[in-house]
Design a protein around this motif. Structure first.
Motif, PDB file in Angstrom:
ATOM      1  N   THR A 191      -6.945  -4.944  -2.330  1.00 17.84           N
ATOM      2  CA  THR A 191      -8.165  -4.905  -2.339  1.00 17.84           C
ATOM      3  C   THR A 191      -9.032  -6.305  -2.777  1.00 17.84           C
ATOM      4  O   THR A 191      -9.936  -7.166  -2.424  1.00 17.84           O
ATOM      5  N   TYR A 234      -5.036   5.311   2.219  1.00 20.54           N
ATOM      6  CA  TYR A 234      -4.410   4.515   2.340  1.00 20.54           C
ATOM      7  C   TYR A 234      -4.597   3.860   0.629  1.00 20.54           C
ATOM      8  O   TYR A 234      -5.916   3.882   0.156  1.00 20.54           O
ATOM      9  N   GLN A 235      -3.946   4.480  -0.522  1.00 15.56           N
ATOM     10  CA  GLN A 235      -3.802   2.983  -1.471  1.00 15.56           C
ATOM     11  C   GLN A 235      -3.209   1.813  -1.431  1.00 15.56           C
ATOM     12  O   GLN A 235      -1.842   1.071  -1.269  1.00 15.56           O
ATOM     13  N   HIS A 286       0.574  -1.229   0.045  1.00 13.05           N
ATOM     14  CA  HIS A 286      -0.036  -0.537   0.019  1.00 13.05           C
ATOM     15  C   HIS A 286       0.783   0.982   0.191  1.00 13.05           C
ATOM     16  O   HIS A 286       2.135   1.363   0.118  1.00 13.05           O
ATOM     17  N   CYS A 295      -8.687   2.366  -2.913  1.00 17.29           N
ATOM     18  CA  CYS A 295      -8.933   3.815  -2.017  1.00 17.29           C
ATOM     19  C   CYS A 295      -9.784   3.881  -0.655  1.00 17.29           C
ATOM     20  O   CYS A 295     -10.324   3.445  -0.620  1.00 17.29           O
ATOM     21  N   ILE A 296      -9.000   3.832   0.572  1.00 14.51           N
ATOM     22  CA  ILE A 296      -9.234   4.003   1.550  1.00 14.51           C
ATOM     23  C   ILE A 296      -8.583   5.031   2.888  1.00 14.51           C
ATOM     24  O   ILE A 296      -7.659   5.243   3.153  1.00 14.51           O
ATOM     25  N   ASP A 297      -9.610   5.568   3.630  1.00 16.48           N
ATOM     26  CA  ASP A 297      -9.313   6.792   4.348  1.00 16.48           C
ATOM     27  C   ASP A 297     -10.113   6.397   5.691  1.00 16.48           C
ATOM     28  O   ASP A 297     -11.516   6.085   6.116  1.00 16.48           O
ATOM     29  N   ILE A 298      -9.705   5.916   6.294  1.00 15.74           N
ATOM     30  CA  ILE A 298      -9.846   4.730   7.676  1.00 15.74           C
ATOM     31  C   ILE A 298      -9.263   5.966   9.146  1.00 15.74           C
ATOM     32  O   ILE A 298      -8.777   6.762   8.873  1.00 15.74           O
TER      33      ILE A 298
END
Length: 389
Positions: A265, A259-260, A174, A242-245
């Motif tokens: 995924t 994160y990418q 990532h 594409c994750i925003d946590i």
């Protein structure tokens, strides 16, 4: 002249590690810089030159991409986990006879714990120098603005500016963005992705991806590193992963990260689908709990703990029948499962079909329901007595 001995520093050429290298040298240490190539797009020779320029006595650069995928990413896929360097750094530390290892992770996140617990597991005698937890360091360099000023004074080339001061960590699994304004200037906007889907067939054996085929052009990729890099490229251009946590740090704080993780995924989703067809339902329930425990152990630095060894062994056992092919379509940030097949599938069409009875006798369900209702009947009989009092 150095009087304190040698220290092996996990170095990347970033703002933090460059300043840490120079600061350690100013404190009287002989610094050995260690760079691990785990898939980040970086000019390693330029990083080597800069490390030597700013005081490193020696620089070691190792390509550990294949090992990273096979020994770290694949167990994460098997465990259905969505969250190397320290291990290889310890080898250099022991080989060079250094008494110390160092890193530039901050004092409020999980990375410091992960680095140090792994180091102490592999080499209990090693002493860790963590500048961000030393008053002498953090009183001098209170934050990223101070680091940038320090770098400017010593002419250290850095990729960040006061307006773009976030931290970016990149590897095969990532890219993460943290600090400053947590935004992602490189993210592929799904709306700008190609308007035609990519169709991929992913094959698993024992829960591990062994082959990826592009259905359109027939190209195949089979080695662990090759297929993972290919998925990162093809799936990434479609804006997938594409994750925003908001994360919970081990020490009790929360932090936001972007994160990418395109390959991780799509493999996570394809693995879930294969697992649904091939894994016994009771084993799957237990494995789901073990997967959560695995994530917790890895995130908090207990990779080399006895409990993590046990959990990994159990998860690997659960994956023995996870075999098959999954066909997926990726388009504009979305993953669509098109179909699957497995020689070890537990799914049979006849018993659940409305068009054929098969070898299942519907009358058998009557006894099953009666047996399971006994507990409920008895519970509610006693409840009625309690409420009547």
């Amino acid at each position: 002249m150095s009087t304190k001995g040698s220290v092996v520093l996990a170095y990347s050429g970033s703002l933090d590690t460059s300043c840490t290298l120079l600061w350690l040298k100013e404190q009287g240490y002989d610094v050995i810089a260690y760079l691990a190539n785990i898939g980040q797009k970086e000019d390693f020779e330029e990083a080597r030159k800069n490390a030597l320029k700013f005081g490193a006595k020696k620089v070691f650069i190792e390509d550990v991409g294949r090992e990273f995928v096979a020994e770290f990413i694949w167990p994460a896929i098997q465990s259905s986990a969505l969250p190397c360097i320290a291990c290889k750094q310890m080898e250099i530390t022991q080989w060079k006879g250094a008494k110390y290892m160092s890193h530039s992770t901050t004092g409020n996140g999980n990375n410091q714990v992960q680095f140090e617990l792994i180091c102490y597991s592999l080499a209990p005698q090693i002493k860790v120098i963590a500048p961000w937890r030393m008053p002498k360091f953090y009183n001098q360099l209170k934050g990223r603005n101070d680091l940038m000023e320090y770098a400017k004074q010593h002419r250290i080339p850095i990729p960040v500016t006061p307006k773009n001061s976030w931290s970016m960590d990149e590897n095969l699994m990532h890219i993460s963005y943290e600090a400053g304004i947590p935004e992602n200037p490189k993210n592929q906007d799904p709306a700008k992705a190609p308007n035609t889907p990519d169709i991929l067939e992913i094959e698993f054996k024992k829960g591990v991806p062994v082959k990826v085929t592009n259905v359109k052009d027939g190209t195949t990729h089979q080695t662990s590193l090759e297929l993972f890099m290919y998925l990162n490229e093809v799936v990434g251009k479609q804006g997938v992963g594409c994750i925003d946590i908001m994360e919970n740090c081990f020490i009790g704080m929360k932090s936001r990260g972007i994160y990418q993780a395109p390959a991780s995924t799509i493999l996570y989703l394809a693995h879930l689908d294969t697992k649904a067809f091939t894994m016994d339902q009771e084993v799957r329930k237990i494995k789901q709990g073990l997967g959560l425990k695995f994530v917790e152990l890895v995130d908090t630095g207990f990779w080399y703990s006895p409990e993590c060894e046990f959990v990994c062994h159990c998860i690997a056992k659960s994956q023995e029948q996870v075999e098959g092919k999954v066909q997926v379509s990726v388009l504009e940030g979305q993953v669509y499962i098109l179909g699957q097949e497995s020689p070890l599938s537990l799914y049979k069409e006849e018993p659940v079909s409305m068009n054929a009875q098969g070898d299942y006798q519907p009358i058998d369900a009557t006894g099953f329901i009666n047996i399971n209702s006994l507990r409920l009947k008895e519970y509610h009989r006693l409840q009625s007595k309690v409420t009547a009092k």
